[in-house]
Design an enzyme around this catalytic site. Structure first.
Site, mmCIF file in Angstrom:
data_model
loop_
_atom_site.group_PDB
_atom_site.id
_atom_site.type_symbol
_atom_site.label_atom_id
_atom_site.label_comp_id
_atom_site.label_asym_id
_atom_site.label_seq_id
_atom_site.Cartn_x
_atom_site.Cartn_y
_atom_site.Cartn_z
ATOM 1 N N GLU A 438 0.871 -1.254 0.035
ATOM 2 C CA GLU A 438 -0.198 -0.124 0.079
ATOM 3 C C GLU A 438 0.844 1.116 0.123
ATOM 4 O O GLU A 438 0.282 2.426 0.275
ATOM 5 C CB GLU A 438 -0.865 0.002 1.286
ATOM 6 C CG GLU A 438 -2.122 -1.144 0.904
ATOM 7 C CD GLU A 438 -3.331 -0.817 2.045
ATOM 8 O OE1 GLU A 438 -3.196 -0.118 2.826
ATOM 9 O OE2 GLU A 438 -4.443 -1.419 1.711
HETATM 10 C C1 BMA Z 1 -5.055 -2.950 4.718
HETATM 11 C C2 BMA Z 1 -4.079 -3.879 5.132
HETATM 12 C C3 BMA Z 1 -3.382 -3.418 6.407
HETATM 13 C C4 BMA Z 1 -4.445 -3.184 7.455
HETATM 14 C C5 BMA Z 1 -5.906 -3.455 6.661
HETATM 15 C C6 BMA Z 1 -7.201 -3.399 7.432
HETATM 16 O O1 BMA Z 1 -4.775 -2.185 3.667
HETATM 17 O O2 BMA Z 1 -2.880 -3.740 4.090
HETATM 18 O O3 BMA Z 1 -2.840 -2.468 6.414
HETATM 19 O O4 BMA Z 1 -4.465 -4.049 8.579
HETATM 20 O O5 BMA Z 1 -6.164 -3.044 5.469
HETATM 21 O O6 BMA Z 1 -7.199 -2.005 7.553
#
Ligand code: BMA
Length: 842
Positions: A438
């Site tokens: 991300e």
């Molecule tokens: C995402 C993951 C984590 C996170 C999850 C829930 O995008 O990559 O970073 O724990 O969402 O929010």
């Protein structure tokens, strides 16, 4: 002969800076591998970190400096070897190692191995090894504060100890240590991997790798690559032995090779005719080979599986495809994302990995995404994935914090990546190396990241972008192309590899969070058809048995301090509740809330997963967030931290089944899809029955369907108006869709369609009967209900049990047998068994 001795026992530890705990300044026994938090716990100096609100009171540990010390004996015969080396498989993180008072190693990366020649520094008899750890936060804080700008992160940086300045972006340390939206903040320090004394003479093998030059079903062209270190030059014989695991034919090859003094790389090309290929779950056996090499008295072993892998991205009518092609066959990826298995990784055992990965396979998953905010898993993890046939989407450990620049940082990461890729490249399970989680989307789409970039000078902004490019498109991509054994590289998840902005529906992979974070209705899943969904998720609470390990009955309230400390996603408990109020009714008590949260999560992900499968081949992957937990918490996981299956894990077994009947109710129609992940066509009967909740069949239809290999087809469309007519009440009716084997009537897949949301349904209270029989650890529960019973839930209190099924819906009069394994006696189980269903939650 090479030998290796683990330096495992006799370690001690102490704090070397002031802490709130006076006793911490004295030496106490320490564990290696381990970290200071688990050592303090073992010494009974701190309370259980996962209990109650204890986490908050233990933050001082990561702010202190710690020492580990070992007195150990070395024999004359050990010192007589030509080479003696001290190897640390992992130091967490900023550490100075001294041996007998002399500096030996300076470490600054948790993900690297550190070693040094010690033949001349060891003494016969007593020796002292001292590892000084520096608090990563305290060390980095003044350095970061002096920088012209401070990189943003995803961890919980609001912690006062860091004055709102994040240090984790500058450290090569497991990002989740600093807190995540499912994880506590425990900034660990310690010798988290084994330490060894290695001795050898003459020559040794430093790397043994089987390069898969070309893999096809009739011939595998391979090359054994052997890297050697030798004291002398000369001709030697190389012997390679290999066999398919489970077969009895051993093959032996020989070659005369020349060793240089110092380093030499040797290779031996060889072919295997009609190789037994490694295949992912559902596509054949995960066959493997054992390879053994000997040169100049040194030997090495490797297990590998032979398979070709391609990430196919071709222009098509929907944009550009994103599909994994294994051994020439496009694979629809079914699975989930994994996070670290404990906040303290040194506690995770191979048995835990095996249990959770086996559970993934048991529900027909064929891929897991080993997410970038944790650490590179241990060898046994990948070995288990290989053995089970699970594909692994492997990320480099960048969880979303922005990355610094500087040649030194990049060199450190390059070393890390090279070591990790070389360590793991013979695992057939690894089908992708991905740069980060991300970060690409974060820099483009997240408010605080955009704001950070806007506030920089143009030169600074350019530098931040350049640092990103250099790290992910130069350093990491370069390592994977050079050392990655042909496994594709993907820059970030999500990404479109710069064809367009990340998180696209037409190109690359996608993380979809409008349901949950965005509070969109669950049906919104049906409006998105990305090429590959690598994240989507919905939270629930862990099992009550798990909750009881950290909370007292007086904490059983979603707003209690304890329950809030075990919910790390801001507003998470409210979000669960908000969704619940839309479709369900108010649960009558805390245990019902917990149960209902799991039902709701399972129902939500079922909608998403079935939609993605219906969209095949446009969409070629469904990985839901997340498979496991690292501590007891409300989270998106389908298996909680104690290994209890949540409702979602049971549901996944149905929605990921290779043959799936998936009715989709929309716009006054019910479109019934038949989906097959099988490699052969299947002739089946599709049976549709409209029944009321007491089991009276109001309408039915049966037809033959051919489920062609790897297809999703709309087999029949029903009009809701015609189906229900004017006389049938929609609150009291269910459509039961089933795929049956024509020969024996075996049900391959069953799915139910309700014609209203749960709170409007007229579900009667069922008379549930449950007959428990069995002995010696193996029991059966025979369940039956007079009327439709939704999400029947069996619990045996705090008894240890493992159930073949749970949260299942019973059709009126139908018998279901649930298999129970438990060390408890029949009478104990009988006494503790509780059987409820959805209506009992209100
Ligand atoms: C995402 C993951 C984590 C996170 C999850 C829930 O995008 O990559 O970073 O724990 O969402 O929010």
């Amino acid at each position: 002969m090479a030998a290796s001795r683990e330096l495992k026992t006799g370690w001690e530890f102490r704090a070397t800076t002031a802490t709130p705990l006076a006793e911490a300044a004295q030496w106490h026994p320490g564990e290696v591998p381990g970290v200071v938090q688990t050592d303090l716990l073992a010494a009974k100096l701190i309370p259980e970190p996962f209990y109650g609100t204890n986490e908050a009171g233990l933050q001082w540990i990561g702010l202190a400096d710690w020492q580990y010390r070992l007195h150990f004996k070395v024999s004359r015969s050990e010192l007589a070897h030509g080479h003696v080396e001290l190897v640390f498989d992992g130091l967490d993180t900023l550490a100075d190692v001294t041996l007998n008072g002399q500096p030996l190693i300076k470490a600054n990366n948790m993900f690297r191995q550190w070693s040094a020649g010690v033949r001349d520094r060891l003494r016969e008899g007593d020796n002292e090894l001292l590892v000084q750890f520096h608090s990563p936060i305290r060390t980095m804080l003044p350095i970061v504060k002096a920088m012209p700008y401070h990189l943003p992160t995803v961890g919980q940086v609001a912690v006062l100890s860091e004055d709102g300045v994040a240090t984790d972006p500058y450290l090569r340390k497991a990002p989740y240590n600093f807190g995540w939206d499912w994880g506590p903040r425990f900034v660990t320090e310690g010798i988290w991997k084994p330490v060894r004394l290695e001795t050898w003479d003459g020559a040794r093998i430093t790397d043994f790798h089987i390069e898969q030059v070309k893999i096809a079903s009739d011939l595998a062209q391979l090359r054994a690559n052997v890297e050697m270190e030798s004291d002398t030059a000369g001709d030697r014989e190389l012997t390679l032995r290999y066999e398919q695991i489970g077969s009895s034919t051993l093959r032996t090859l020989h070659k005369t090779v020349h060793l240089e003094k110092g380093d030499t790389t040797l290779d031996l090309p060889f072919d295997i005719a009609k190789p037994a290929l490694w295949n992912p779950v559902g596509y054949g056996e995960p066959n493997r080979y054992k390879m053994h090499v000997e040169v100049a008295g040194a030997s090495a072993d490797v297990k590998t599986g032979l398979r070709s892998i391609e990430l196919r991205r071709k222009a098509d009518q929907w944009g550009k495809s994103f599909e994994f092609v294994v051994n020439g066959v496009p694979v629809f990826a079914k699975g989930a994302d994994t996070i670290p298995f404990d906040s303290f990784p040194s506690r995770v055992t191979p048995a835990t990995h095996h249990k959770i990965l086996q559970a993934a396979k048991d529900v027909h998953m064929n891929m897991i995404r080993s997410w970038g905010g944790g650490y590179y898993e241990s060898d046994d993890f990948y070995d288990t994935a290989d053995e089970l046939g699970l594909m692994v989407w492997q990320e480099f450990m960048f969880g979303g914090a922005m990355v610094p620049g500087g040649a030194e940082f990049r060199e450190n990461v390059a070393q890390e990546a090279q070591e990790q890729v070389r360590r793991l490249r013979d695992h057939p399970s690894i089908v992708l190396w991905c740069g980060n989680n991300e970060l690409e989307t974060g820099m483009l789409h997240w408010g605080n990241y955009k704001k950070f970039l806007e506030d920089l000078t143009p030169e600074q902004r350019q530098a931040v972008h350049r640092n990103y490019q250099l790290l992910f498109n130069d350093v990491l991509k370069g390592v994977v192309l050079r050392e990655g054994a042909g496994v594709p590289y993907w820059p970030s998840s999500p990404s479109a590899d710069y064809d367009e902005a990340p998180d696209s529906e037409t190109n690359g992979d996608r993380h979809y969070w409008d349901v949950w974070h965005g509070l969109k209705p669950i049906e919104a899943y049906n409006e998105h058809s990305p090429r590959f969904m690598s994240e989507y998720g919905f939270q629930s609470f862990p099992d009550m048995q798990t909750i009881r390990t950290f909370a007292k009955p007086s904490d059983f309230n979603i707003d209690s301090p304890v329950m809030r400390a075990h919910q790390k996603n801001d507003g998470g408990n409210t979000r669960i509740h908000t969704y619940m109020q839309r479709e369900y009714r108010e649960p009558k008590d805390f245990a019902s809330f917990v149960y209902l949260s799991q039902v709701q999560q399972a129902e939500a992900i079922k909608v998403g997963a079935e939609h993605l499968r219906r969209e095949m081949p446009r969409t070629m992957g469904s990985l839901y967030w997340q498979l496991n937990d690292c501590w007891p918490v409300a989270s998106w996981s389908s298996i909680d931290s104690l290994g209890h299956w949540k409702a979602l894990q049971y549901y996944a077994r149905d929605f990921y089944n290779d043959l799936l009947v998936s009715p989709y109710r929309h716009d006054g129609k019910v479109k019934v899809f038949v989906i097959s992940d099988l490699s052969q066509p299947a002739k089946l009967n599709l049976r549709l029955q409209l029944m009321d909740f007491s089991g009276k069949v109001l309408w039915q239809k049966q037809q033959e369907v051919i489920a062609a290999a790897h297809t999703s087809r709309n087999a029949i469309t029903l009009s809701e108006a015609e189906l229900l007519g004017t006389k049938v009440s929609r609150e009291n009716t269910v459509l039961v869709a089933e795929l049956l084997q024509p020969a024996n009537g075996k049900i391959e897949s069953r799915n139910l369609v309700y014609f209203d949301i749960m709170k409007n349904l007229k579900l009667a209270k069922p008379a549930l009967s449950a007959m428990l029989t069995g002995a010696n650890g193996k029991y059966d529960v025979r369940l039956r209900s007079d009327v439709l019973a939704r999400n029947v839930y069996l619990t045996f209190g705090d008894n240890n049990t493992s159930l073949s099924d749970n949260f299942m819906t019973l059709l009126p009069g139908q018998e279901v047998v649930v298999k129970v394994s438990s060390p408890a006696k029949l009478a104990t189980l009988k006494g503790s068994l509780q059987v409820t269903s959805l209506v009992d939650a209100f």
